[in-house]
Design an enzyme around this catalytic site. Sequence first.
Site, PDB file in Angstrom:
ATOM      1  N   ASP A  18     -13.278   8.713   6.400  1.00  0.00           N
ATOM      2  CA  ASP A  18     -13.673   9.353   7.671  1.00  0.00           C
ATOM      3  C   ASP A  18     -13.520  10.790   7.122  1.00  0.00           C
ATOM      4  OD1 ASP A  18     -13.895   7.428   9.554  1.00  0.00           O
ATOM      5  OD2 ASP A  18     -11.705   7.155   9.426  1.00  0.00           O
ATOM      6  N   GLU A  49       0.908  -1.224  -0.026  1.00  0.00           N
ATOM      7  CA  GLU A  49      -0.009   0.123  -0.030  1.00  0.00           C
ATOM      8  C   GLU A  49       0.750   1.227   0.181  1.00  0.00           C
ATOM      9  OE1 GLU A  49      -3.377   0.073   2.473  1.00  0.00           O
ATOM     10  OE2 GLU A  49      -3.245   1.849   3.119  1.00  0.00           O
TER      11      GLU A  49
HETATM   12  C1  FAD Z   1      -7.225  -1.668   4.373  1.00  0.00           C
HETATM   13  C2  FAD Z   1      -7.591  -0.187   4.852  1.00  0.00           C
HETATM   14  C3  FAD Z   1      -7.367   0.649   3.940  1.00  0.00           C
HETATM   15  C4  FAD Z   1      -7.946   1.866   4.059  1.00  0.00           C
HETATM   16  N1  FAD Z   1      -7.636   3.135   3.128  1.00  0.00           N
HETATM   17  C5  FAD Z   1      -8.435   4.045   3.128  1.00  0.00           C
HETATM   18  C6  FAD Z   1      -8.106   5.284   2.381  1.00  0.00           C
HETATM   19  O1  FAD Z   1      -7.980   5.038   1.303  1.00  0.00           O
HETATM   20  N2  FAD Z   1      -8.751   6.233   2.667  1.00  0.00           N
HETATM   21  C7  FAD Z   1      -9.672   6.759   3.700  1.00  0.00           C
HETATM   22  O2  FAD Z   1     -10.121   7.737   3.912  1.00  0.00           O
HETATM   23  N3  FAD Z   1      -9.617   5.608   4.804  1.00  0.00           N
HETATM   24  C8  FAD Z   1      -8.979   4.663   4.639  1.00  0.00           C
HETATM   25  N4  FAD Z   1      -9.083   3.515   5.434  1.00  0.00           N
HETATM   26  C9  FAD Z   1      -9.728   3.762   6.872  1.00  0.00           C
HETATM   27  C10 FAD Z   1     -11.221   3.538   6.831  1.00  0.00           C
HETATM   28  O3  FAD Z   1     -11.827   4.509   5.794  1.00  0.00           O
HETATM   29  C11 FAD Z   1     -11.906   3.958   8.168  1.00  0.00           C
HETATM   30  O4  FAD Z   1     -11.521   3.136   9.057  1.00  0.00           O
HETATM   31  C12 FAD Z   1     -13.354   4.454   8.116  1.00  0.00           C
HETATM   32  O5  FAD Z   1     -13.817   4.668   9.641  1.00  0.00           O
HETATM   33  C13 FAD Z   1     -14.196   2.934   7.802  1.00  0.00           C
HETATM   34  O6  FAD Z   1     -14.233   2.697   6.732  1.00  0.00           O
HETATM   35  P1  FAD Z   1     -14.840   1.301   6.358  1.00  0.00           P
HETATM   36  O7  FAD Z   1     -15.083   1.286   4.844  1.00  0.00           O
HETATM   37  O8  FAD Z   1     -14.242   0.364   7.309  1.00  0.00           O
HETATM   38  O9  FAD Z   1     -16.301   1.648   6.989  1.00  0.00           O
HETATM   39  P2  FAD Z   1     -17.729   0.744   7.006  1.00  0.00           P
HETATM   40  O10 FAD Z   1     -17.637  -0.822   6.762  1.00  0.00           O
HETATM   41  O11 FAD Z   1     -18.959   1.552   6.491  1.00  0.00           O
HETATM   42  O12 FAD Z   1     -17.865   0.747   8.658  1.00  0.00           O
HETATM   43  C14 FAD Z   1     -17.608   1.994   9.388  1.00  0.00           C
HETATM   44  C15 FAD Z   1     -18.302   1.800  10.894  1.00  0.00           C
HETATM   45  O13 FAD Z   1     -19.797   1.903  10.424  1.00  0.00           O
HETATM   46  C16 FAD Z   1     -20.263   0.810  10.954  1.00  0.00           C
HETATM   47  N5  FAD Z   1     -21.257   0.505   9.945  1.00  0.00           N
HETATM   48  C17 FAD Z   1     -20.880  -0.134   8.769  1.00  0.00           C
HETATM   49  N6  FAD Z   1     -22.024  -0.406   7.920  1.00  0.00           N
HETATM   50  C18 FAD Z   1     -23.073  -0.110   8.726  1.00  0.00           C
HETATM   51  C19 FAD Z   1     -24.730  -0.104   8.337  1.00  0.00           C
HETATM   52  N7  FAD Z   1     -24.976  -0.557   7.384  1.00  0.00           N
HETATM   53  N8  FAD Z   1     -25.369   0.412   9.458  1.00  0.00           N
HETATM   54  C20 FAD Z   1     -24.705   0.880  10.718  1.00  0.00           C
HETATM   55  N9  FAD Z   1     -23.375   1.029  10.920  1.00  0.00           N
HETATM   56  C21 FAD Z   1     -22.463   0.276  10.026  1.00  0.00           C
HETATM   57  C22 FAD Z   1     -19.055  -0.258  11.082  1.00  0.00           C
HETATM   58  O14 FAD Z   1     -19.628  -1.237  12.075  1.00  0.00           O
HETATM   59  C23 FAD Z   1     -18.167   0.587  11.626  1.00  0.00           C
HETATM   60  O15 FAD Z   1     -18.036   1.043  12.767  1.00  0.00           O
HETATM   61  C24 FAD Z   1      -8.614   2.113   5.275  1.00  0.00           C
HETATM   62  C25 FAD Z   1      -8.754   1.325   6.311  1.00  0.00           C
HETATM   63  C26 FAD Z   1      -8.365  -0.075   5.972  1.00  0.00           C
HETATM   64  C27 FAD Z   1      -8.417  -1.129   7.172  1.00  0.00           C
END
Ligand code: FAD
Length: 287
Positions: free
Chosen positions: A102, A11
Amino acid sequence: MSADQPTYSFELFPPKTPEGMEKLKDQVERLNAVGPRFFSCTYGAAGSTRERTFETVAWLRCQGIDTAPHLACIGSSRTEVAGILAHYRAQGIRRIVALRGDLPSGMGMGASGDFRYANELVTFIRAEHGDWFHIEVAAYPEFHPQAPSAAKDLDNFRRKVEAGADAAITQYFYNADAYFAFLDACAEMRLDLPVVPGIMPITNITQLARFSDACGAEIPRWLRRRLEGMGDNLEEIRAFGHQVVVDLCRRLLDGGAPGLHFYTMNQAGPTLRLWQELGLPGGRGPI
Ligand SMILES: Cc1cc2nc3c(=O)[nH]c(=O)nc-3n(C[C@H](O)[C@H](O)[C@H](O)COP(=O)(O)OP(=O)(O)OC[C@H]3O[C@@H](n4cnc5c(N)ncnc54)[C@H](O)[C@@H]3O)c2cc1C
């Protein structure tokens, strides 16, 4: 190469300056020489790194590198996301890391755009592009910091998988048991997809602690205290940190992890030292 061979990937984040971009090119050249399956490149939510991510991804593609752009949907409209997906598809990109992201601090919920969670983005990508993209999503073996409970977080992870994710990459962690427990929970939910551990090399405790506080990743107390005890002795921190991460990776691979995804922080050295000591094989090939 068969689809179930381990996947080793790197990454990057998009550099802020032309000088940073030149430095990154050197690092990528060194990293690419060992033959990772793909490189991914992060994307700031609400389009905050949009042009820089595009530039980095376009350069990687010009080198013939299999590239997985990250796409964080929070703060974006459907039209914007559709435009980004079309832009990548036109470059022949077949892999996307689909995230919520975020919102940058200072942007209220009014700026949250058309998507609330990553599962909605996965649904959107599948609806617009069918199976064109191999979709990776984020997984949190130690649970997402905003999740109300472990059970709810697992349920939300399930939603992303059922929406059409092909694989997951985890937040980094230093506790292998948390990862194996997460795999067990996935098996109980009958989620059958590769969950690749995200690996953060340890080179600097101040930077690691700051980063971990920001993203909610956990540094176990014993590890933090040992690293803090080394003060400014960077050589000792690097040697100790390297061994801790080598041991972690060995445990993960011995326990059946389907690959490793390295958070390189745009530095080839620490990741390559891990790669070499672990004796990882290069492995390009079809998705
Ligand atoms: C491998 C990896 C790469 C990343 N790359 C980036 C990047 O390029 N740019 C960036 O900005 N961030 C990045 N992040 C950070 C990530 O965007 C943050 O951790 C963000 O807070 C959550 O993203 P997510 O896609 O996991 O969200 P989600 O899967 O949407 O989850 C976020 C939160 O909401 C809750 N949730 C999910 N779906 C629902 C629903 N339908 N109803 C109610 N609650 C729900 C989950 O339990 C969790 O607490 C990365 C993280 C990882 C692990």
